[in-house]
Design a protein around this motif. Structure first.
Motif, mmCIF file in Angstrom:
data_model
loop_
_atom_site.group_PDB
_atom_site.id
_atom_site.type_symbol
_atom_site.label_atom_id
_atom_site.label_comp_id
_atom_site.label_asym_id
_atom_site.label_seq_id
_atom_site.Cartn_x
_atom_site.Cartn_y
_atom_site.Cartn_z
ATOM 1 N N PHE A 100 39.591 33.731 47.370
ATOM 2 C CA PHE A 100 38.837 34.923 47.887
ATOM 3 C C PHE A 100 39.730 36.281 47.045
ATOM 4 N N ILE A 101 38.819 37.248 46.703
ATOM 5 C CA ILE A 101 39.536 38.265 46.300
ATOM 6 C C ILE A 101 39.094 39.629 47.029
ATOM 7 N N THR A 102 40.034 40.387 47.192
ATOM 8 C CA THR A 102 39.879 41.656 47.833
ATOM 9 C C THR A 102 39.737 43.058 46.691
ATOM 10 N N ALA A 103 38.732 43.305 46.489
ATOM 11 C CA ALA A 103 38.534 44.766 45.689
ATOM 12 C C ALA A 103 37.447 45.462 45.898
ATOM 13 N N TYR A 104 37.668 46.742 45.817
ATOM 14 C CA TYR A 104 36.533 47.772 46.176
ATOM 15 C C TYR A 104 36.815 48.928 45.233
ATOM 16 N N ARG A 105 35.752 49.837 45.421
ATOM 17 C CA ARG A 105 35.708 51.233 44.703
ATOM 18 C C ARG A 105 36.553 52.249 45.418
ATOM 19 N N LYS A 106 37.520 52.533 44.830
ATOM 20 C CA LYS A 106 38.219 53.775 45.395
ATOM 21 C C LYS A 106 37.894 55.188 44.828
ATOM 22 N N THR A 107 37.227 55.877 45.535
ATOM 23 C CA THR A 107 36.509 57.089 45.084
ATOM 24 C C THR A 107 37.500 58.322 45.166
ATOM 25 N N LYS A 108 37.556 59.219 44.132
ATOM 26 C CA LYS A 108 38.275 60.279 43.814
ATOM 27 C C LYS A 108 37.726 61.345 44.501
ATOM 28 N N LYS A 109 38.343 62.674 44.592
ATOM 29 C CA LYS A 109 37.703 63.695 45.171
ATOM 30 C C LYS A 109 36.624 64.426 44.210
ATOM 31 N N ASN A 110 36.733 64.019 42.892
ATOM 32 C CA ASN A 110 35.783 64.418 42.135
ATOM 33 C C ASN A 110 34.628 63.862 41.996
ATOM 34 N N GLY A 111 34.407 62.628 42.842
ATOM 35 C CA GLY A 111 33.361 61.587 42.820
ATOM 36 C C GLY A 111 33.515 60.618 41.852
ATOM 37 N N ASP A 112 34.615 60.473 40.999
ATOM 38 C CA ASP A 112 34.821 59.211 40.215
ATOM 39 C C ASP A 112 35.338 58.223 40.942
ATOM 40 N N PHE A 113 35.541 57.081 40.439
ATOM 41 C CA PHE A 113 36.019 55.924 41.139
ATOM 42 C C PHE A 113 36.778 55.096 40.477
ATOM 43 N N VAL A 114 37.911 54.456 40.809
ATOM 44 C CA VAL A 114 38.578 53.336 40.157
ATOM 45 C C VAL A 114 38.255 51.998 41.137
ATOM 46 N N ILE A 115 38.496 50.983 40.409
ATOM 47 C CA ILE A 115 38.668 49.579 41.312
ATOM 48 C C ILE A 115 39.887 49.190 41.639
ATOM 49 N N GLN A 116 40.113 49.162 42.910
ATOM 50 C CA GLN A 116 41.285 48.821 43.589
ATOM 51 C C GLN A 116 41.287 47.379 43.927
ATOM 52 N N MET A 117 41.997 46.556 43.458
ATOM 53 C CA MET A 117 42.200 45.185 43.963
ATOM 54 C C MET A 117 43.534 45.114 44.762
ATOM 55 N N GLU A 118 43.440 44.480 45.849
ATOM 56 C CA GLU A 118 44.361 44.438 46.803
ATOM 57 C C GLU A 118 45.120 42.938 46.891
ATOM 58 N N HIS A 119 44.272 41.830 47.002
ATOM 59 C CA HIS A 119 44.686 40.730 47.299
ATOM 60 C C HIS A 119 44.061 39.495 46.958
ATOM 61 N N ILE A 120 44.788 38.533 46.335
ATOM 62 C CA ILE A 120 43.814 37.138 46.033
ATOM 63 C C ILE A 120 44.554 36.069 46.548
ATOM 64 N N SER A 121 43.683 35.313 47.532
ATOM 65 C CA SER A 121 44.004 33.889 48.050
ATOM 66 C C SER A 121 43.390 32.807 47.303
ATOM 67 N N SER A 122 44.125 32.001 46.485
ATOM 68 C CA SER A 122 43.572 31.196 45.418
ATOM 69 C C SER A 122 44.318 29.997 45.412
ATOM 70 N N PRO A 123 43.839 28.760 45.549
ATOM 71 C CA PRO A 123 44.359 27.468 45.196
ATOM 72 C C PRO A 123 44.858 27.755 43.631
ATOM 73 N N ASP A 124 45.455 26.532 43.093
ATOM 74 C CA ASP A 124 45.922 26.357 41.809
ATOM 75 C C ASP A 124 44.667 26.444 41.041
ATOM 76 N N LEU A 125 44.473 27.296 39.909
ATOM 77 C CA LEU A 125 43.126 27.162 39.026
ATOM 78 C C LEU A 125 43.641 26.611 37.748
ATOM 79 N N GLU A 126 44.959 25.986 37.510
ATOM 80 C CA GLU A 126 45.117 25.654 36.263
ATOM 81 C C GLU A 126 44.286 24.469 35.793
ATOM 82 N N GLY A 127 43.661 24.538 34.553
ATOM 83 C CA GLY A 127 42.558 23.597 34.144
ATOM 84 C C GLY A 127 41.343 23.386 34.746
ATOM 85 N N LYS A 128 41.081 24.314 35.867
ATOM 86 C CA LYS A 128 39.847 24.232 36.666
ATOM 87 C C LYS A 128 38.715 25.061 36.129
ATOM 88 N N VAL A 129 37.431 24.508 36.305
ATOM 89 C CA VAL A 129 36.315 25.306 35.979
ATOM 90 C C VAL A 129 36.056 26.280 37.493
#
Length: 214
Positions: A100-129
């Protein structure tokens, strides 16, 4: 590879039509259910590209040959909108680990936005699909950011990206930055608003599934 559901004759297109319908959208349970059904459909389609092994299955009357998945994929989603689609995929890949990944649009005062990623909860993905799902692929910025973070952390075997609705611009961005990923899309719309919402799209998937955020 890009799979576009709208180019096929499939009952799953009904799920897309109902997800878009502003009258049916008023029933949040129905909206979540259609996202789940779409997730299950894409899981079945993706499974056809995975590796299978043949096993012997003991029945009451003898031995049957069966083909089963060699390895389960890891199901990954971007909170919160991706949860129903994740549940649908999990109903098919019912022994899969999840991330699970937490990410969202963080809007600036001028209306533009950037993507803010805060947290990843993940098992080991090494060699995985890995299957990464998010209902809306608009600009593609959040999808690329999250996917690259996973790729930087782990040597992933194969990445599949799933979205109910994508924009033409978003697809181009993902293809340019994640050329080895396979895309599984319910439909591709050509337009976006000035605030980067897909047109005709379906609106805010997270709000429709779980209520309007403050």
């Amino acid at each position: 590879m890009i799979f576009d559901l709208s180019k096929t004759n499939s009952i799953a297109n009904t799920f897309i039509a109902e997800l878009r319908d502003e009258t049916i959208q008023k029933d949040s349970m129905r909206f979540r259910k259609n996202m789940e059904r779409l997730g299950a459909f894409f899981a079945l389609e993706i499974s056809k590209s995975l590796t299978f092994v043949e096993i012997d299955t003991q029945t009451p009357l003898g031995i049957a040959k069966s083909k089963v998945l060699a390895n389960q994929p890891v199901l990954t989603t971007i909170l919160r909108a991706g949860l129903p689609m994740q549940e649908g995929m999990l109903s098919i890949f019912d022994r899969a680990d999840c991330a699970f990944i937490t990410a969202y649009r963080k809007t600036k005062k001028n209306g533009d936005f950037v993507i803010q990623m805060e947290h990843i909860s993940s098992p080991d993905l090494e060699g995985k699909v890995v299957i990464l799902a998010d209902p809306m692929l608009a600009t593609g910025l959040s999808m690329v950011l999250c996917a690259k973070e996973l790729i930087n952390r782990y040597k992933i075997k194969k990445l599949h990206i799933v979205a109910a609705i994508a924009s033409t611009e978003g697809v181009k961005h993902v293809r340019a930055n994640l050329p080895k990923a396979d895309l599984w899309l319910g439909a591709i719309d050509d337009e976006m608003t000035s605030k980067s919402y897909i047109v005709p799209g379906l609106g805010d998937a997270g709000d429709l599934a779980y209520g309007t955020k403050a």
